[in-house]
Scaffold this active site. Structure first.
Site, PDB file in Angstrom:
ATOM      1  N   LEU A   1      30.546 132.886  49.649  1.00 35.67           N
ATOM      2  CA  LEU A   1      29.244 132.342  49.268  1.00 35.67           C
ATOM      3  C   LEU A   1      29.418 130.965  48.662  1.00 35.67           C
ATOM      4  O   LEU A   1      30.365 130.738  47.889  1.00 35.67           O
ATOM      5  CB  LEU A   1      28.557 133.230  48.227  1.00 35.67           C
ATOM      6  CG  LEU A   1      28.231 134.683  48.557  1.00 35.67           C
ATOM      7  CD1 LEU A   1      27.259 135.237  47.530  1.00 35.67           C
ATOM      8  CD2 LEU A   1      27.689 134.850  49.949  1.00 35.67           C
TER       9      LEU A   1
ATOM     10  N   GLY B   1      32.934 136.352  50.695  1.00 37.17           N
ATOM     11  CA  GLY B   1      32.043 136.175  51.849  1.00 37.17           C
ATOM     12  C   GLY B   1      32.801 135.790  53.117  1.00 37.17           C
ATOM     13  O   GLY B   1      32.362 136.105  54.226  1.00 37.17           O
TER      14      GLY B   1
ATOM     15  N   ASN C   1      36.958 139.803  46.452  1.00 36.13           N
ATOM     16  CA  ASN C   1      37.367 139.577  45.051  1.00 36.13           C
ATOM     17  C   ASN C   1      36.160 139.486  44.111  1.00 36.13           C
ATOM     18  O   ASN C   1      36.271 138.958  43.004  1.00 36.13           O
ATOM     19  CB  ASN C   1      38.201 138.292  44.963  1.00 36.13           C
ATOM     20  CG  ASN C   1      37.438 137.063  45.428  1.00 36.13           C
ATOM     21  OD1 ASN C   1      36.563 137.165  46.272  1.00 36.13           O
ATOM     22  ND2 ASN C   1      37.764 135.906  44.889  1.00 36.13           N
ATOM     23  N   GLU C   2      35.020 140.011  44.529  1.00 33.26           N
ATOM     24  CA  GLU C   2      33.772 139.837  43.762  1.00 33.26           C
ATOM     25  C   GLU C   2      33.915 140.214  42.286  1.00 33.26           C
ATOM     26  O   GLU C   2      33.414 139.513  41.405  1.00 33.26           O
ATOM     27  CB  GLU C   2      32.639 140.680  44.379  1.00 33.26           C
ATOM     28  CG  GLU C   2      31.939 140.040  45.554  1.00 33.26           C
ATOM     29  CD  GLU C   2      32.716 140.105  46.851  1.00 33.26           C
ATOM     30  OE1 GLU C   2      33.882 140.570  46.847  1.00 33.26           O
ATOM     31  OE2 GLU C   2      32.176 139.680  47.881  1.00 33.26           O
TER      32      GLU C   2
HETATM   33  C1  LIG Z   1      24.558 141.698  43.446  1.00 32.96           C
HETATM   34  C2  LIG Z   1      25.613 140.636  43.607  1.00 32.96           C
HETATM   35  C3  LIG Z   1      26.011 140.503  45.048  1.00 32.96           C
HETATM   36  C4  LIG Z   1      27.145 139.558  45.206  1.00 32.96           C
HETATM   37  C5  LIG Z   1      27.399 139.286  46.646  1.00 32.96           C
HETATM   38  C6  LIG Z   1      28.808 139.221  46.910  1.00 32.96           C
HETATM   39  C7  LIG Z   1      29.162 138.584  48.189  1.00 32.96           C
HETATM   40  C8  LIG Z   1      30.028 137.585  48.307  1.00 32.96           C
HETATM   41  C9  LIG Z   1      30.590 136.957  47.096  1.00 32.96           C
HETATM   42  C10 LIG Z   1      31.207 135.592  47.320  1.00 32.96           C
HETATM   43  O1  LIG Z   1      31.525 135.188  48.396  1.00 32.96           O
HETATM   44  S1  LIG Z   1      31.377 134.667  45.919  1.00 32.96           S
HETATM   45  C11 LIG Z   1      32.496 133.364  46.359  1.00 32.96           C
HETATM   46  C12 LIG Z   1      33.882 133.874  46.205  1.00 32.96           C
HETATM   47  N1  LIG Z   1      34.823 132.864  46.632  1.00 32.96           N
HETATM   48  C13 LIG Z   1      35.921 132.595  45.962  1.00 32.96           C
HETATM   49  O2  LIG Z   1      36.230 133.191  44.954  1.00 32.96           O
HETATM   50  C14 LIG Z   1      36.777 131.482  46.507  1.00 32.96           C
HETATM   51  C15 LIG Z   1      36.805 130.343  45.560  1.00 32.96           C
HETATM   52  N2  LIG Z   1      37.577 129.250  46.115  1.00 32.96           N
HETATM   53  C16 LIG Z   1      38.937 129.250  46.154  1.00 32.96           C
HETATM   54  O3  LIG Z   1      39.605 130.159  45.753  1.00 32.96           O
HETATM   55  C17 LIG Z   1      39.571 128.002  46.715  1.00 32.96           C
HETATM   56  O4  LIG Z   1      38.628 126.975  46.702  1.00 32.96           O
HETATM   57  C18 LIG Z   1      40.107 128.193  48.141  1.00 32.96           C
HETATM   58  C19 LIG Z   1      39.045 128.757  49.089  1.00 32.96           C
HETATM   59  C20 LIG Z   1      41.337 129.133  48.125  1.00 32.96           C
HETATM   60  C21 LIG Z   1      40.553 126.803  48.683  1.00 32.96           C
HETATM   61  O5  LIG Z   1      41.452 126.217  47.791  1.00 32.96           O
HETATM   62  P1  LIG Z   1      41.711 124.641  47.854  1.00 32.96           P
HETATM   63  O6  LIG Z   1      42.767 124.345  46.835  1.00 32.96           O
HETATM   64  O7  LIG Z   1      41.955 124.226  49.257  1.00 32.96           O
HETATM   65  O8  LIG Z   1      40.310 123.967  47.466  1.00 32.96           O
HETATM   66  P2  LIG Z   1      39.710 123.779  45.996  1.00 32.96           P
HETATM   67  O9  LIG Z   1      40.264 122.529  45.405  1.00 32.96           O
HETATM   68  O10 LIG Z   1      39.847 125.032  45.213  1.00 32.96           O
HETATM   69  O11 LIG Z   1      38.153 123.592  46.316  1.00 32.96           O
HETATM   70  C22 LIG Z   1      37.646 122.383  46.889  1.00 32.96           C
HETATM   71  C23 LIG Z   1      36.215 122.185  46.447  1.00 32.96           C
HETATM   72  O12 LIG Z   1      35.428 123.280  46.914  1.00 32.96           O
HETATM   73  C24 LIG Z   1      34.747 123.913  45.829  1.00 32.96           C
HETATM   74  N3  LIG Z   1      34.606 125.358  46.123  1.00 32.96           N
HETATM   75  C25 LIG Z   1      35.561 126.232  46.401  1.00 32.96           C
HETATM   76  N4  LIG Z   1      35.055 127.430  46.643  1.00 32.96           N
HETATM   77  C26 LIG Z   1      33.717 127.323  46.529  1.00 32.96           C
HETATM   78  C27 LIG Z   1      32.630 128.238  46.679  1.00 32.96           C
HETATM   79  N5  LIG Z   1      32.816 129.531  47.015  1.00 32.96           N
HETATM   80  N6  LIG Z   1      31.392 127.782  46.475  1.00 32.96           N
HETATM   81  C28 LIG Z   1      31.163 126.479  46.134  1.00 32.96           C
HETATM   82  N7  LIG Z   1      32.163 125.569  45.988  1.00 32.96           N
HETATM   83  C29 LIG Z   1      33.419 125.993  46.184  1.00 32.96           C
HETATM   84  C30 LIG Z   1      35.645 123.644  44.633  1.00 32.96           C
HETATM   85  O13 LIG Z   1      34.938 123.770  43.447  1.00 32.96           O
HETATM   86  C31 LIG Z   1      36.076 122.219  44.918  1.00 32.96           C
HETATM   87  O14 LIG Z   1      34.968 121.408  44.582  1.00 32.96           O
HETATM   88  P3  LIG Z   1      35.155 119.932  43.966  1.00 32.96           P
HETATM   89  O15 LIG Z   1      36.045 120.081  42.762  1.00 32.96           O
HETATM   90  O16 LIG Z   1      35.798 119.145  45.078  1.00 32.96           O
HETATM   91  O17 LIG Z   1      33.773 119.481  43.624  1.00 32.96           O
END
Ligand SMILES: CCCCCC/C=C\CC(=O)SCCNC(=O)CCNC(=O)[C@H](O)C(C)(C)COP(=O)(O)OP(=O)(O)OC[C@H]1O[C@@H](n2cnc3c(N)ncnc32)[C@H](O)[C@@H]1OP(=O)(O)O
Length: 303
Positions: free
Chosen positions: A109, A154, A178-179
Site C-alpha cells: 500500500l 500489498g 508484515n502488516e
Molecule cells: C484494517 C487495516 C487493513 C490493512 C490492510 C493491509 C494491507 C496491506 C498493507 C500494506 O501494504 S502497508 C505497506 C507495507 N509496506 C512495507 O512495509 C514496505 C516498506 N518499504 C520498504 O521496506 C522499503 O522501502 C523497500 C520496499 C524494501 C525498498 O527499499 P529501498 O531501500 O529500495 O527504498 P527506500 O529508501 O526504503 O524507499 C524509497 C522511498 O519510497 C518510500 N516508500 C517505501 N515504501 C513505501 C510505501 N509502502 N508507501 C509509501 N512510500 C513508501 C520511502 O519512504 C522512500 O521515500 P523518500 O524517503 O524517497 O521520500
C-alpha cells in the site's frame, strides 16, 4: 471475461475503474524497440507498461511507479484497466507480472494514501485495492508473478493473487505479510488468500509475527513456486507460463474458479462492511500515529 464455456466469473458489480482515473495516459500504444507487427506493440499507461506478444498469447505487464511501486490509487486503477483490456482481447491467455523498478517488486500500500487523508479518500483507496484483488484473483487469464525485488504486504497480495510465483534468489527480496509490524491487521480476505496458499498453521504464525521470508524460506513454506538466479526470473516465468497454457483454457479456468470463488465471494458479500472497517481502523488517531511513525522511519532510513 467470458470462459470458453460461456460462463462469466469475474465480478460484474465491480467499480468502473476509469471513474477513478486522474491524469493518467491510458491507451497509449507505441512500437516496442525493434518491433514490427501487432505482436510487438507496447501499450499501457504511465505506471503500467504492457508488452504484448500476440504470437504466444502472453503479455508482460511491468509495474513502473518509482521508486518502489507503492500501490497508489493511480497505480491500482491503471492495473485494473490494463488487466481488463487484456482479458477482453481474445488474443491473450496469460500475463507475466513483473517490476520495472530496480530491486523492488512492489512495496505494498502507498502509505501516503492512508496517512493524514480524510475518510472518503481512504474509502475510495480501499475500494480500489479490493477491486484489483478481485480482478486478479478471479482472472480467467493465467497470471505468473516474476518477482524481481522486495515483495512486502500489498506487494505479496498482488503476487498471491497470481497463479504461480517465481522469485529471484536475492536475500534482500523478502516476501510476506508484515502488516502487524506496522500496527495494522490484514483483512480477512488477505488472511484467506494466505491460508489458501501456505495453509492455516503457517499463516497463523507468519501473520502474527509479520514475517518477511527470504527466498529459500519462501520456497520452503510454499509462498513461491520457484526461486531462481535473478537473471533467470523472466525465462523461468515464461517456462511456467507455457506449462500452465498447455492445459485447455476452459478446464483450467473452471478449475481456478472452483478453487477461488468461495474466497472471493466472501469479500463480495461484505465489501461495504470491509471498506467501513478499513476506514474506521486506519482513521483512528493511534493507527495514524503508528503509520506516520513507520513512514518517517522509512524516510530516515535513507542514505
Ligand atoms: C484494517 C487495516 C487493513 C490493512 C490492510 C493491509 C494491507 C496491506 C498493507 C500494506 O501494504 S502497508 C505497506 C507495507 N509496506 C512495507 O512495509 C514496505 C516498506 N518499504 C520498504 O521496506 C522499503 O522501502 C523497500 C520496499 C524494501 C525498498 O527499499 P529501498 O531501500 O529500495 O527504498 P527506500 O529508501 O526504503 O524507499 C524509497 C522511498 O519510497 C518510500 N516508500 C517505501 N515504501 C513505501 C510505501 N509502502 N508507501 C509509501 N512510500 C513508501 C520511502 O519512504 C522512500 O521515500 P523518500 O524517503 O524517497 O521520500
Amino acid at each position: 471475461m467470458a470462459l470458453a464455456s460461456g460462463v462469466r466469473f469475474a465480478p460484474r458489480a465491480l467499480l468502473r475503474p476509469w471513474a477513478l482515473l486522474r491524469g493518467t495516459t491510458l491507451g497509449r500504444t507505441e512500437p516496442a524497440a525493434g518491433g514490427g507487427g501487432d505482436g510487438a506493440r507496447r501499450f499501457g499507461s504511465q505506471r503500467v507498461l504492457v508488452e504484448p506478444d500476440a504470437a504466444s498469447g502472453v503479455a508482460v505487464m511491468k509495474l513502473r511507479n518509482p521508486p518502489v511501486n507503492a500501490l497508489s490509487l493511480e497505480l491500482l486503477t491503471e492495473l485494473v484497466i490494463s488487466l481488463e483490456k487484456l482479458e477482453n482481447d481474445k488474443t491473450f491467455r496469460g500475463i507475466i507480472l513483473t517490476s520495472d523498478c530496480p530491486r523492488v517488486f512492489c512495496a505494498g500500500l502507498d502509505l501516503t494514501e492512508i496517512c493524514g487523508r480524510n475518510p472518503a479518500h481512504c474509502a475510495e483507496y480501499w475500494k480500489a485495492m479490493q477491486e484489483l484483488w478481485l480482478r486478479m484473483y478471479l482472472s480467467s487469464l493465467v497470471l505468473v508473478a516474476a518477482i524481481n525485488g522486495a515483495c512486502p504486504a500489498g506487494g505479496c497480495i498482488i503476487a498471491l493473487s497470481c497463479d504461480c510465483r517465481v522469485l529471484a534468489d536475492n536475500p534482500k527480496y523478502r516476501i510476506g505479510l508484515n502488516e502487524t509490524l506496522l500496527g495494522i491487521i490484514a483483512p480477512f480476505w488477505l488472511k484467506d488468500t494466505y491460508v489458501n496458499t501456505i495453509g492455516h498453521r503457517a499463516s497463523e504464525q507468519a501473520l502474527q509475527l509479520g514475517s518477511l521470508f527470504p527466498p529459500a524460506e519462501a520456497l520452503q513454506v510454499g509462498l513461491v513456486d520457484q526461486v531462481v538466479p535473478e537473471d533467470q526470473v523472466q525465462s523461468t516465468a515464461l517456462s511456467e507460463m507455457a506449462r500452465w497454457l498447455a492445459v485447455p483454457d476452459h478446464a483450467r479456468q473452471l478449475t481456478k474458479n472452483m478453487m477461488r470463488k468461495a474466497t472471493a465471494d466472501r469479500l463480495l458479500r461484505q465489501r461495504d462492511a470491509d471498506t467501513q472497517n478499513f476506514v474506521s481502523f486506519v482513521c483512528r488517531d493511534s493507527i495514524q500515529k503508528s503509520l506516520q511513525a513507520y513512514l518517517e522511519k522509512l524516510r530516515q532510513r535513507k542514505g
